[in-house]
Write a protein that holds these residues in place. Structure first.
Motif, mmCIF file in Angstrom:
data_model
loop_
_atom_site.group_PDB
_atom_site.id
_atom_site.type_symbol
_atom_site.label_atom_id
_atom_site.label_comp_id
_atom_site.label_asym_id
_atom_site.label_seq_id
_atom_site.Cartn_x
_atom_site.Cartn_y
_atom_site.Cartn_z
ATOM 1 N N GLU A 433 0.832 -1.206 0.000
ATOM 2 C CA GLU A 433 0.000 0.000 0.000
ATOM 3 C C GLU A 433 0.868 1.257 0.000
ATOM 4 N N TRP A 434 2.019 1.211 0.695
ATOM 5 C CA TRP A 434 2.914 2.374 0.703
ATOM 6 C C TRP A 434 3.396 2.697 -0.716
ATOM 7 N N VAL A 435 3.780 1.652 -1.458
ATOM 8 C CA VAL A 435 4.229 1.868 -2.838
ATOM 9 C C VAL A 435 3.116 2.482 -3.674
ATOM 10 N N ALA A 436 1.892 1.959 -3.501
ATOM 11 C CA ALA A 436 0.758 2.485 -4.268
ATOM 12 C C ALA A 436 0.505 3.962 -3.923
ATOM 13 N N GLN A 437 0.634 4.322 -2.648
ATOM 14 C CA GLN A 437 0.411 5.714 -2.241
ATOM 15 C C GLN A 437 1.484 6.640 -2.815
ATOM 16 N N LEU A 438 2.736 6.170 -2.825
ATOM 17 C CA LEU A 438 3.820 6.991 -3.399
ATOM 18 C C LEU A 438 3.634 7.144 -4.904
ATOM 19 N N ALA A 439 3.242 6.057 -5.579
ATOM 20 C CA ALA A 439 3.066 6.110 -7.032
ATOM 21 C C ALA A 439 1.878 6.982 -7.439
ATOM 22 N N ALA A 440 0.906 7.111 -6.555
ATOM 23 C CA ALA A 440 -0.283 7.897 -6.879
ATOM 24 C C ALA A 440 -0.035 9.404 -6.763
ATOM 25 N N TYR A 441 1.096 9.792 -6.186
ATOM 26 C CA TYR A 441 1.419 11.226 -6.041
ATOM 27 C C TYR A 441 2.056 11.700 -7.354
ATOM 28 N N HIS A 442 1.397 12.644 -8.061
ATOM 29 C CA HIS A 442 1.816 13.024 -9.412
ATOM 30 C C HIS A 442 2.596 14.334 -9.480
ATOM 31 N N ASP A 445 8.223 12.769 -8.386
ATOM 32 C CA ASP A 445 8.531 11.342 -8.458
ATOM 33 C C ASP A 445 8.940 10.847 -7.067
ATOM 34 N N LEU A 446 7.936 10.559 -6.249
ATOM 35 C CA LEU A 446 8.230 10.103 -4.892
ATOM 36 C C LEU A 446 8.788 8.688 -4.876
ATOM 37 N N VAL A 447 8.367 7.839 -5.822
ATOM 38 C CA VAL A 447 8.877 6.471 -5.858
ATOM 39 C C VAL A 447 10.392 6.483 -6.077
ATOM 40 N N GLY A 448 10.851 7.217 -7.095
ATOM 41 C CA GLY A 448 12.282 7.295 -7.363
ATOM 42 C C GLY A 448 13.036 7.964 -6.233
ATOM 43 N N THR A 449 12.450 9.007 -5.649
ATOM 44 C CA THR A 449 13.090 9.725 -4.549
ATOM 45 C C THR A 449 13.316 8.813 -3.351
ATOM 46 N N VAL A 450 12.261 8.047 -2.964
ATOM 47 C CA VAL A 450 12.358 7.169 -1.801
ATOM 48 C C VAL A 450 13.335 6.033 -2.071
ATOM 49 N N LYS A 451 13.335 5.481 -3.295
ATOM 50 C CA LYS A 451 14.275 4.406 -3.623
ATOM 51 C C LYS A 451 15.721 4.878 -3.467
ATOM 52 N N SER A 452 15.995 6.078 -3.977
ATOM 53 C CA SER A 452 17.357 6.608 -3.875
ATOM 54 C C SER A 452 17.732 6.878 -2.417
ATOM 55 N N TYR A 453 16.790 7.420 -1.667
ATOM 56 C CA TYR A 453 17.042 7.734 -0.261
ATOM 57 C C TYR A 453 17.365 6.461 0.527
ATOM 58 N N ILE A 454 16.573 5.380 0.284
ATOM 59 C CA ILE A 454 16.810 4.123 1.017
ATOM 60 C C ILE A 454 18.096 3.459 0.525
ATOM 61 N N ARG A 455 18.328 3.531 -0.813
ATOM 62 C CA ARG A 455 19.524 2.889 -1.365
ATOM 63 C C ARG A 455 20.792 3.454 -0.731
ATOM 64 N N HIS A 456 20.781 4.757 -0.484
ATOM 65 C CA HIS A 456 21.961 5.404 0.087
ATOM 66 C C HIS A 456 21.871 5.567 1.598
ATOM 67 N N ASN A 472 17.504 20.552 -0.037
ATOM 68 C CA ASN A 472 16.248 20.980 0.589
ATOM 69 C C ASN A 472 15.039 20.415 -0.157
ATOM 70 N N SER A 473 15.168 20.332 -1.494
ATOM 71 C CA SER A 473 14.067 19.749 -2.282
ATOM 72 C C SER A 473 13.896 18.269 -1.925
ATOM 73 N N LEU A 474 15.042 17.607 -1.731
ATOM 74 C CA LEU A 474 14.975 16.191 -1.330
ATOM 75 C C LEU A 474 14.304 16.063 0.033
ATOM 76 N N ARG A 475 14.686 16.920 0.980
ATOM 77 C CA ARG A 475 14.066 16.876 2.299
ATOM 78 C C ARG A 475 12.558 17.097 2.203
ATOM 79 N N HIS A 476 12.164 18.022 1.336
ATOM 80 C CA HIS A 476 10.740 18.322 1.163
ATOM 81 C C HIS A 476 9.997 17.087 0.646
ATOM 82 N N ARG A 477 10.581 16.410 -0.353
ATOM 83 C CA ARG A 477 9.922 15.238 -0.929
ATOM 84 C C ARG A 477 9.846 14.093 0.105
#
Length: 511
Positions: A433-442, A445-456, A472-477
Motif C-alpha cells: 500500500e505504501w508503494v501504491a500511495q507513493l506512485a499515486a502522487y503526481h 517522483d516520490l517512488v524514485g526519490t524514496v528508492k534513492s534515499y533508502i539505497r543510500h 532541501n528539495s529532497l528533504r521536502h519530498r
C-alpha cells in the motif's frame, strides 16, 4: 389386555355365551367373584364378574337394578355359575343384560370359579412374558445400534422402526439433523420451529405437540450438563408403556453418544495442539510420533504455515476458520486455501495467534503455488470488514517449519484486519500500500526519490546528487512521502520492507 374371547377359547366349554352365540369382543381388566347385592365398591371397571346367582333372587326389578349397577360401574361381562343357586339362566337376567349391553356367560355345573380366574392370570402371565421378551429384544437392538460406527443414525433408525413411525435427532448446535425414514425430511423445517418455540434447551423435560396432523413427543438430550440435542418421535400407532420406556432408553443412548463425541473431539484437539506445537518448535520426530494417534498416517514432508489473529479464535471450529479465511480472499488460491484449512487437523493456539499446518497449495496442474499474494479482500469489497488477519508462508520442508514461525507471526501481527500476508518474503503487508500511495502522487517522483534515499541509507548529499536535486528539495519530498505513508523512513523495519516492495513493483514482482 386379555380379551373375553381369549379367555373363553382357553376355557373351552367351561365358559361360554349364555345364548350360545359368539362371545362379545371386549377386553378384561380382571376376573372378580362376588355374591354381594352390590359388589361395585370392590370393582374398578372392565371385569368379568362371576356369581352363583344369590344376588339374583327376587323380582324382575331387583334383577334389572343389579345388572344396571354393574353396567354403571363398567363391568363388561357377567358369568353365572350353574348348579349352585340355579340350573338355568333366568329370562329376566338375559333381558336385563341385553338392555344394559352386558355380556352374559355361563359356567357349567362342576366347574369351580377358581379355574376361570386361574385361566385369566395364565393368559396375563404369557402376554406379559411375550411383551417383556419383545421389549427386551427392542432394547437390545437399540443398545446394539449405539455401538455401531454411526451410532446416532443407527439409534434413530431402530427407534423409528420399533414404534412404527419416524424419529428425528436435532443437534442443539444447529448442525444437520439425523432422521428415519428418509421421506420424513419434509417435517424438518416445522420441527425446528416447534423445538425453538418449546424452549426445552437446558432442561430434562419432554413435550408433546401436533405436527402435520400427528402427535409428536420430544425429549431434551442432556450430556455432561449441556443440551446436546433433541429427540422427536412420532409413532404410527397408539403408544404403549414399553414404547415410552424404549424412547427413554433412546434418550440415554443419544446422551452417551454425544458425550463420547465431545470426549473424542477434546482428545483430538489435545493431540492436534500437541503435534502442531512440537512441529513449530522444531521437534519434528516427536510431532511425527504423536501424529500417528491423531491422523493415523505420516505427516506431510512439505507444508505451509498459516497464522491467524482475531477475536474468539478458540471458539471457532476449523471449518468455521476456513470460511472466515475464504471470505478474505478474492483470487487464487482463495478457494484452495479454504479447502486446505478444512482438511488440516494440525492446529494450535499460542499467545492469541492460531497456527495451522497445511499441505502445500497446488494449481490445476498439481504444481505447488509458490507465490500467493492476496489482492483486495472480498469482505472489504462487500462492505463487511473482516475481524481477522492472517499470514501464509511459502511451501517448505517440514524440518524448516520452526525457522519460519517468527516471520509468519510478525507478518500476521502487522497485517491489517481483513488481509492475508503471503508470498516469498512475507513483507509487512502495508508495504504494498505504501508503494501504491507513493506512485499515486503526481506532483513529484516520490517512488524514485524514496528508492534513492533508502539505497543510500538516508545520506542526503549522495541521494540529492543522484537525483540531481537540491538537498532541501529532497528533504521536502521525503517529508511528503513520510506523511503519505504515515511511517518513518529511517525506521529499519519500514525501510527494509518498503525497499523490497519497491524492488518488486519495479521488476514486475520478480527478484
Amino acid at each position: 389386555m386379555i380379551s373375553l374371547i381369549q379367555l373363553c377359547d382357553k376355557m373351552g366349554n367351561a365358559l361360554r355365551s349364555a345364548d350360545g352365540g359368539p362371545v362379545a369382543r371386549v377386553d378384561l381388566t380382571g376376573v372378580h367373584i362376588s355374591e354381594l347385592d352390590d359388589p361395585t365398591p370392590y370393582l374398578e371397571g372392565g371385569e368379568l364378574l362371576l356369581t352363583t346367582g344369590i344376588p339374583l333372587v327376587g323380582d324382575r326389578e331387583s334383577v334389572r337394578e343389579y345388572v344396571s349397577r354393574l353396567a354403571s360401574r363398567g363391568v363388561v361381562a357377567l358369568g353365572l355359575g350353574l348348579g349352585a343357586g340355579t340350573d338355568d339362566v333366568p329370562a329376566d337376567l338375559e333381558a336385563a343384560c341385553a338392555n344394559a349391553g352386558l355380556a352374559l356367560l355361563v359356567v357349567p355345573v362342576g366347574i369351580p370359579f377358581m379355574h376361570v380366574s386361574r385361566a385369566y392370570w395364565d393368559l396375563v402371565g404369557k402376554t406379559e412374558q411375550a411383551d417383556l421378551a419383545a421389549s427386551l429384544n427392542l432394547q437390545t437392538s437399540l443398545t446394539q445400534a449405539a455401538t455401531r460406527p454411526q451410532a446416532v443414525a443407527a439409534v434413530i433408525k431402530a427407534l423409528a422402526n420399533a414404534v412404527g413411525g419416524w424419529a428425528v435427532y436435532l443437534p442443539a448446535d444447529g448442525s444437520a439433523e439425523t432422521y428415519w425414514p428418509p421421506v420424513e425430511r419434509r417435517i424438518l423445517p416445522q420441527l425446528r420451529k416447534e423445538t425453538a418455540r418449546l424452549g426445552l434447551a437446558g432442561t430434562h423435560s419432554a413435550a408433546t405437540f401436533p405436527l402435520h396432523g400427528m402427535d409428536v413427543i420430544e425429549y431434551s438430550i442432556i450430556a455432561d450438563r449441556r443440551t446436546a440435542g433433541f429427540l422427536a418421535v412420532c409413532a404410527g400407532r397408539r403408544l404403549r408403556k414399553a414404547d415410552r420406556q424404549l424412547m427413554l432408553t433412546g434418550c440415554m443412548l443419544l446422551a452417551v453418544a454425544a458425550q463420547r463425541e465431545w470426549q473424542l473431539t477434546r482428545a483430538n484437539s489435545i493431540l492436534s495442539s500437541t503435534t502442531t506445537t512440537l512441529a513449530v518448535n522444531g521437534f519434528v520426530d516427536a510431532a511425527r510420533f504423536v501424529a500417528w494417534d491423531l491422523i493415523g498416517s505420516p505427516l506431510a514432508e512439505r507444508v505451509q504455515l498459516l497464522a491467524i489473529r482475531g477475536d474468539n479464535l478458540e471458539a471457532l471450529s476449523t471449518s468455521e476458520l476456513a470460511d472466515r479465511v475464504s471470505d478474505m480472499v478474492t483470487d487464487e488460491p482463495g478457494s484452495g486455501l479454504g479447502e486446505s484449512i478444512r482438511r488440516s487437523r494440525l492446529r494450535a493456539m499460542d499467545d492469541g495467534i492460531c497456527y495451522l499446518i497445511l499441505e502445500p497449495l497446488t494449481n490445476s496442474a498439481g504444481a505447488e503455488i509458490v507465490e500467493s499474494a492476496v489482492k483486495t479482500p472480498a469482505s472489504h469489497r462487500a462492505g463487511r470488514p473482516s475481524q481477522f488477519a492472517a499470514a501464509l508462508s511459502r511451501p517448505m520442508p517440514l524440518s524448516q517449519l520452526s525457522g519460519r514461525v517468527g516471520d509468519v507471526r510478525r507478518s500476521c501481527a502487522l497485517a491489517p484486519m481483513g488481509h492475508i500476508a503471503s508470498g516469498r518474503s512475507l513483507l509487512d503487508p502495508r508495504a504494498v500500500e505504501w508503494v501504491a500511495q507513493l506512485a499515486a502522487y503526481h506532483r513529484a517522483d516520490l517512488v524514485g526519490t524514496v528508492k534513492s534515499y533508502i539505497r543510500h541509507q538516508g545520506q542526503w548529499e549522495v541521494a540529492a546528487r543522484e537525483l540531481e536535486l537540491h538537498r532541501n528539495s529532497l528533504r521536502h519530498r521525503i517529508g511528503i512521502a513520510t506523511r503519505l505513508i504515515d511511517a518513518d523512513l529511517d525506521d529499519p523495519d519500514v525501510s527494509a520492507n518498503l525497499w523490497l516492495a519497491l524492488r518488486s513493483a519495479s521488476d514486475g514482482g520478480t527478484e
